[in-house]
Design an enzyme around this catalytic site. Structure first.
Site, mmCIF file in Angstrom:
data_model
loop_
_atom_site.group_PDB
_atom_site.id
_atom_site.type_symbol
_atom_site.label_atom_id
_atom_site.label_comp_id
_atom_site.label_asym_id
_atom_site.label_seq_id
_atom_site.Cartn_x
_atom_site.Cartn_y
_atom_site.Cartn_z
ATOM 1 N N ASP A 74 26.605 -8.833 -15.522
ATOM 2 C CA ASP A 74 25.144 -8.890 -15.446
ATOM 3 C C ASP A 74 24.728 -8.723 -13.975
ATOM 4 O OD1 ASP A 74 22.521 -9.926 -16.969
ATOM 5 O OD2 ASP A 74 22.582 -10.804 -14.962
ATOM 6 N N ILE A 75 23.707 -7.913 -13.736
ATOM 7 C CA ILE A 75 23.217 -7.695 -12.370
ATOM 8 C C ILE A 75 22.445 -8.928 -11.919
ATOM 9 C CG2 ILE A 75 21.844 -6.210 -10.865
ATOM 10 C CD1 ILE A 75 22.201 -3.986 -12.961
ATOM 11 N N ASN A 111 12.905 -5.529 -10.214
ATOM 12 C CA ASN A 111 11.820 -4.897 -10.968
ATOM 13 C C ASN A 111 10.453 -5.392 -10.513
ATOM 14 O OD1 ASN A 111 13.276 -3.159 -12.640
ATOM 15 N ND2 ASN A 111 13.706 -4.766 -14.140
ATOM 16 N N HIS A 152 9.779 -0.918 -11.987
ATOM 17 C CA HIS A 152 10.814 -0.629 -12.980
ATOM 18 C C HIS A 152 11.550 0.683 -12.699
ATOM 19 C CE1 HIS A 152 10.120 -3.953 -15.774
ATOM 20 N NE2 HIS A 152 8.826 -3.846 -15.459
ATOM 21 N N ASP A 206 15.464 1.207 -12.652
ATOM 22 C CA ASP A 206 16.197 2.258 -13.364
ATOM 23 C C ASP A 206 17.191 2.955 -12.451
ATOM 24 O OD1 ASP A 206 14.774 1.657 -15.626
ATOM 25 O OD2 ASP A 206 13.393 3.355 -15.467
ATOM 26 N N GLU A 220 20.092 -5.393 -18.273
ATOM 27 C CA GLU A 220 20.920 -5.261 -17.075
ATOM 28 C C GLU A 220 22.360 -5.725 -17.315
ATOM 29 O OE1 GLU A 220 18.694 -9.257 -16.510
ATOM 30 O OE2 GLU A 220 18.424 -7.338 -17.526
#
Length: 356
Positions: A235-236, A243, A248, A252, A278
């Site tokens: 997971d980031i 974001n 966003h 991306d 994520e």
């Protein structure tokens, strides 16, 4: 030869017509012209010179037919080809007999006429029935009447071999052109189906496998495990902050950049897929937990070092991972749940770490 080939395969000016039909007519007409000239020479050799005039007339008509294919009169050329072929076959079968095998050229007309899509099914059916009737008529004619010219010995053998070869050449040519379009359509359908399948199995943003396809892939792997498997979920860290701060679209770009890192780092070791949002999932093939942790540490370090550029913004991110060596006593979803639980332990204990 290059110039001759260029002329022979010259495209038609009509944009709504395929060049396959006219080209097939040209090649077929040339083959028949050569064939009839050889028969004419054979007639001279057996001292029947005057009968040669009939075949020379057919050669001239084939020459005019060639001219029509270059003047965008393909339909007229096709009709003329059928007529002149039928005439040449009838003339020569009555001349040198049924045993010559020239009646087999009528079969080549059936296949050739199927090549032209602007002929309706009804028209094609009428042509086929007409050719069938002509062949039967020739058969009964030859039963009642003897042949005019007697060809024996080496000339007869040569004529039989030549006729067989030319018939098969014309059948092959027409069949090749007829199957060309269907094969092209089939290739397009296969390509389209492959693209659809790839789109269904791929995450649109990252171009990694999606969750559905990876589960299918892992399901196949664990059915017959013949080597170690290890599963990690990553997971980031603080992705929501990225974001919220940069938008966003910047988020991306982070996902796309990391996906490229995953592809590079996982090459030869397994596969990576987007699990959702994520989160990403990694399947290490042929690696136990300890080995997978080393590989995962290299991947984690590559993520730390990566500079993500979005416009004038440059940033770095970290990731937290939960890792499990696949336990064959548990179901696949239970192994994934263990990796997920370890991921959240890592989140609660400071992030940017691997929990195994």
């Amino acid at each position: 030869m290059g110039k001759f080939k260029k002329i022979l395969f010259q495209d038609v000016e009509n944009p709504n017509e395929s060049a396959d039909g006219p080209i097939t007519l040209r090649i077929s007409a040339l083959v028949m012209m050569i064939y009839l000239l050889i028969i004419s020479v054979t007639l001279v050799m057996v001292h029947h010179v005057w009968w040669m005039a009939g075949n020379l007339l057919f050669v001239a008509i084939y020459g005019y037919l060639l001219y029509l294919t270059y003047e965008n009169h393909t339909r007229t050329a096709l009709i003329l080809y059928n007529i002149v072929m039928l005439g040449a076959v009838c003339f020569n079968v009555m001349l040198i007999g049924w045993d010559s095998g020239l009646q087999h050229f009528l079969f080549t007309l059936v296949l050739l006429d199927l090549l032209f899509t602007y002929l309706s099914k009804w028209s094609q059916g009428v042509v086929v029935m007409g050719l069938c009737a002509a062949r039967l008529g020739l058969y009964f004619f030859c039963r009642e009447h003897g042949k005019i010219v007697q060809i024996d010995g080496a000339c007869d053998i040569f004529l039989q071999v030549l006729t067989t070869v030319v018939v098969f050449v014309l059948l092959y040519l027409s069949g090749l052109m007829l199957s060309k379009d269907s094969q092209a359509v089939e290739r397009k359908l296969m390509k389209y189906n492959n693209e659809l399948q790839k789109a269904a199995n791929t995450d649109t943003l990252t171009k990694l496998w999606n969750r559905h396809y990876l589960m299918h892939y892992m399901g196949k792997k664990v059915e017959h495990p013949d080597d170690f498997l290890s599963i990690a979920i990553g997971d980031i860290d603080f992705f929501k902050k990225v974001n919220d701060t940069y938008g966003h679209e910047c988020g991306d770009e982070v996902l796309r950049t990391l996906a490229n890192i995953f592809k590079k780092e996982m090459e030869g070791h397994g596969v990576a897929a987007r699990w959702g949002g994520e989160e990403f999932i990694f399947l290490f093939e042929g690696a136990n937990g300890d080995e997978a942790k080393i590989l995962l540490a290299h991947l984690q370090n590559a993520v730390r070092k990566a500079t993500i550029t979005y416009g004038e913004v440059q940033l770095r991110v970290t990731m937290t991972f939960g890792l499990v060596e696949y336990d064959t006593k548990l179901r696949l979803d239970e192994n994934i749940s263990i990796a997920d639980e370890r991921l959240y332990i890592g989140k609660e204990n400071g992030r940017d770490r691997i929990i195994y």
